[in-house]
Scaffold this motif. Structure first.
Motif, PDB file in Angstrom:
ATOM      1  N   ALA A   5      80.898  52.044  19.138  1.00  0.00           N
ATOM      2  CA  ALA A   5      81.951  51.714  18.178  1.00  0.00           C
ATOM      3  C   ALA A   5      81.874  50.263  17.729  1.00  0.00           C
ATOM      4  O   ALA A   5      82.283  49.944  16.610  1.00  0.00           O
ATOM      5  CB  ALA A   5      83.318  51.988  18.801  1.00  0.00           C
ATOM      6  N   ASP A   6      81.345  49.401  18.590  1.00  0.00           N
ATOM      7  CA  ASP A   6      81.272  47.984  18.253  1.00  0.00           C
ATOM      8  C   ASP A   6      80.176  47.334  19.078  1.00  0.00           C
ATOM      9  O   ASP A   6      80.055  47.600  20.278  1.00  0.00           O
ATOM     10  CB  ASP A   6      82.618  47.307  18.544  1.00  0.00           C
ATOM     11  CG  ASP A   6      82.687  45.882  18.049  1.00  0.00           C
ATOM     12  OD1 ASP A   6      82.123  45.596  16.979  1.00  0.00           O
ATOM     13  OD2 ASP A   6      83.314  45.058  18.733  1.00  0.00           O
ATOM     14  N   ALA A   7      79.370  46.507  18.437  1.00  0.00           N
ATOM     15  CA  ALA A   7      78.337  45.727  19.120  1.00  0.00           C
ATOM     16  C   ALA A   7      78.381  44.326  18.524  1.00  0.00           C
ATOM     17  O   ALA A   7      78.177  44.149  17.323  1.00  0.00           O
ATOM     18  CB  ALA A   7      76.969  46.363  18.928  1.00  0.00           C
ATOM     19  N   THR A   8      78.677  43.341  19.357  1.00  0.00           N
ATOM     20  CA  THR A   8      78.945  41.992  18.881  1.00  0.00           C
ATOM     21  C   THR A   8      78.144  40.960  19.667  1.00  0.00           C
ATOM     22  O   THR A   8      78.046  41.057  20.893  1.00  0.00           O
ATOM     23  CB  THR A   8      80.442  41.661  19.046  1.00  0.00           C
ATOM     24  OG1 THR A   8      81.217  42.672  18.403  1.00  0.00           O
ATOM     25  CG2 THR A   8      80.796  40.316  18.460  1.00  0.00           C
ATOM     26  N   ILE A   9      77.615  39.977  18.963  1.00  0.00           N
ATOM     27  CA  ILE A   9      77.019  38.813  19.615  1.00  0.00           C
ATOM     28  C   ILE A   9      78.158  37.835  19.887  1.00  0.00           C
ATOM     29  O   ILE A   9      78.895  37.452  18.983  1.00  0.00           O
ATOM     30  CB  ILE A   9      75.946  38.149  18.722  1.00  0.00           C
ATOM     31  CG1 ILE A   9      74.825  39.142  18.383  1.00  0.00           C
ATOM     32  CG2 ILE A   9      75.407  36.877  19.375  1.00  0.00           C
ATOM     33  CD1 ILE A   9      74.028  39.632  19.564  1.00  0.00           C
ATOM     34  N   VAL A  10      78.319  37.443  21.142  1.00  0.00           N
ATOM     35  CA  VAL A  10      79.415  36.569  21.548  1.00  0.00           C
ATOM     36  C   VAL A  10      78.965  35.108  21.596  1.00  0.00           C
ATOM     37  O   VAL A  10      79.715  34.220  21.198  1.00  0.00           O
ATOM     38  CB  VAL A  10      79.966  37.004  22.920  1.00  0.00           C
ATOM     39  CG1 VAL A  10      81.054  36.077  23.403  1.00  0.00           C
ATOM     40  CG2 VAL A  10      80.454  38.438  22.863  1.00  0.00           C
ATOM     41  N   ALA A  11      77.743  34.871  22.078  1.00  0.00           N
ATOM     42  CA  ALA A  11      77.235  33.503  22.188  1.00  0.00           C
ATOM     43  C   ALA A  11      75.718  33.520  22.178  1.00  0.00           C
ATOM     44  O   ALA A  11      75.093  34.495  22.603  1.00  0.00           O
ATOM     45  CB  ALA A  11      77.741  32.844  23.463  1.00  0.00           C
ATOM     46  N   VAL A  12      75.141  32.418  21.703  1.00  0.00           N
ATOM     47  CA  VAL A  12      73.690  32.223  21.708  1.00  0.00           C
ATOM     48  C   VAL A  12      73.425  30.806  22.181  1.00  0.00           C
ATOM     49  O   VAL A  12      74.036  29.857  21.697  1.00  0.00           O
ATOM     50  CB  VAL A  12      73.087  32.434  20.301  1.00  0.00           C
ATOM     51  CG1 VAL A  12      71.584  32.194  20.320  1.00  0.00           C
ATOM     52  CG2 VAL A  12      73.399  33.824  19.768  1.00  0.00           C
ATOM     53  N   ARG A  13      72.512  30.692  23.152  1.00  0.00           N
ATOM     54  CA  ARG A  13      72.123  29.375  23.663  1.00  0.00           C
ATOM     55  C   ARG A  13      70.618  29.205  23.483  1.00  0.00           C
ATOM     56  O   ARG A  13      69.846  30.049  23.927  1.00  0.00           O
ATOM     57  CB  ARG A  13      72.509  29.244  25.138  1.00  0.00           C
ATOM     58  CG  ARG A  13      74.009  29.225  25.353  1.00  0.00           C
ATOM     59  CD  ARG A  13      74.398  29.277  26.817  1.00  0.00           C
ATOM     60  NE  ARG A  13      74.002  30.500  27.507  1.00  0.00           N
ATOM     61  CZ  ARG A  13      74.602  31.689  27.372  1.00  0.00           C
ATOM     62  NH1 ARG A  13      75.624  31.819  26.540  1.00  0.00           N
ATOM     63  NH2 ARG A  13      74.193  32.740  28.049  1.00  0.00           N
ATOM     64  N   HIS A  14      70.215  28.105  22.840  1.00  0.00           N
ATOM     65  CA  HIS A  14      68.803  27.796  22.608  1.00  0.00           C
ATOM     66  C   HIS A  14      68.391  26.593  23.452  1.00  0.00           C
ATOM     67  O   HIS A  14      69.153  25.639  23.582  1.00  0.00           O
ATOM     68  CB  HIS A  14      68.556  27.414  21.139  1.00  0.00           C
ATOM     69  CG  HIS A  14      68.552  28.560  20.203  1.00  0.00           C
ATOM     70  ND1 HIS A  14      67.436  29.313  19.960  1.00  0.00           N
ATOM     71  CD2 HIS A  14      69.533  29.089  19.440  1.00  0.00           C
ATOM     72  CE1 HIS A  14      67.729  30.250  19.068  1.00  0.00           C
ATOM     73  NE2 HIS A  14      68.999  30.137  18.745  1.00  0.00           N
ATOM     74  N   VAL A  15      67.174  26.641  23.970  1.00  0.00           N
ATOM     75  CA  VAL A  15      66.534  25.513  24.627  1.00  0.00           C
ATOM     76  C   VAL A  15      65.135  25.408  24.038  1.00  0.00           C
ATOM     77  O   VAL A  15      64.444  26.423  23.920  1.00  0.00           O
ATOM     78  CB  VAL A  15      66.456  25.714  26.162  1.00  0.00           C
ATOM     79  CG1 VAL A  15      65.672  24.602  26.822  1.00  0.00           C
ATOM     80  CG2 VAL A  15      67.840  25.831  26.767  1.00  0.00           C
ATOM     81  N   LEU A  16      64.715  24.216  23.659  1.00  0.00           N
ATOM     82  CA  LEU A  16      63.400  24.050  23.042  1.00  0.00           C
ATOM     83  C   LEU A  16      62.327  23.581  24.021  1.00  0.00           C
ATOM     84  O   LEU A  16      61.153  23.919  23.858  1.00  0.00           O
ATOM     85  CB  LEU A  16      63.484  23.076  21.867  1.00  0.00           C
ATOM     86  CG  LEU A  16      64.340  23.557  20.702  1.00  0.00           C
ATOM     87  CD1 LEU A  16      64.419  22.485  19.628  1.00  0.00           C
ATOM     88  CD2 LEU A  16      63.778  24.849  20.139  1.00  0.00           C
ATOM     89  N   LEU A  17      62.704  22.780  25.028  1.00  0.00           N
ATOM     90  CA  LEU A  17      61.712  22.237  25.958  1.00  0.00           C
ATOM     91  C   LEU A  17      62.039  22.639  27.378  1.00  0.00           C
ATOM     92  O   LEU A  17      63.213  22.725  27.735  1.00  0.00           O
ATOM     93  CB  LEU A  17      61.682  20.709  25.842  1.00  0.00           C
ATOM     94  CG  LEU A  17      61.249  20.169  24.483  1.00  0.00           C
ATOM     95  CD1 LEU A  17      61.428  18.660  24.451  1.00  0.00           C
ATOM     96  CD2 LEU A  17      59.811  20.548  24.167  1.00  0.00           C
ATOM     97  N   PRO A  18      61.107  22.913  28.226  1.00  0.00           N
ATOM     98  CA  PRO A  18      59.670  22.761  28.047  1.00  0.00           C
ATOM     99  C   PRO A  18      59.036  23.854  27.188  1.00  0.00           C
ATOM    100  O   PRO A  18      57.913  23.697  26.710  1.00  0.00           O
ATOM    101  CB  PRO A  18      59.122  22.802  29.462  1.00  0.00           C
ATOM    102  CG  PRO A  18      60.089  23.662  30.220  1.00  0.00           C
ATOM    103  CD  PRO A  18      61.435  23.385  29.584  1.00  0.00           C
ATOM    104  N   GLU A  19      59.747  24.970  26.992  1.00  0.00           N
ATOM    105  CA  GLU A  19      59.291  25.998  26.061  1.00  0.00           C
ATOM    106  C   GLU A  19      60.513  26.604  25.391  1.00  0.00           C
ATOM    107  O   GLU A  19      61.609  26.558  25.944  1.00  0.00           O
ATOM    108  CB  GLU A  19      58.475  27.094  26.762  1.00  0.00           C
ATOM    109  CG  GLU A  19      59.296  28.022  27.630  1.00  0.00           C
ATOM    110  CD  GLU A  19      58.509  29.216  28.159  1.00  0.00           C
ATOM    111  OE1 GLU A  19      57.414  29.504  27.670  1.00  0.00           O
ATOM    112  OE2 GLU A  19      59.028  29.875  29.056  1.00  0.00           O
TER     113      GLU A  19
END
Length: 115
Positions: free
Chosen positions: A86-100
């Protein structure tokens, strides 16, 4: 199924396992489930379960797959026998660039029983 391993075709095919497999496929097989919590949910007219998940995508190609999952999830048509998403939601996104490049996605899914 352990949270740090992708779903396998040999795992017990509960609706929750089918949801995990569908999310794994939607992320091009690149995501790893770090957390999955399932709790029963009901309203006056519907019953089902609410799923809270954290998925990790490690590496540039995996992060790109995770970004495609973010774009596709809200409108994705899941095929889980006897259940309706009935519902699919993105609640949060966390990005890290280093070391990869690394990305973690928190999402919530409301799965209703069709029975």
């Amino acid at each position: 199924m352990r949270a740090d391993q992708p779903p396998t075709r040999l795992s017990r095919r509960t609706p929750a396992n089918r949801l995990l497999a569908a999310l794994h496929d939607l992320g091009d097989g690149s995501g790893i489930v770090l957390r999955h919590e399932e709790r029963r949910w009901a309203s006056i007219t519907f019953a089902g379960s609410r799923h809270a998940l954290t998925l990790r995508f490690a590496g540039g190609d995996a992060v790109a797959a995770g970004e495609r999952l973010i774009a596709a999830l809200p409108e994705h048509e899941f095929a889980i026998p006897g259940r309706l998403i009935a519902d699919a939601t993105i609640v949060a996104v966390r990005h890290v660039l280093l070391p990869e490049p690394n990305m973690e996605i928190d999402c919530e899914v409301l799965m209703l029983d069709e029975d």
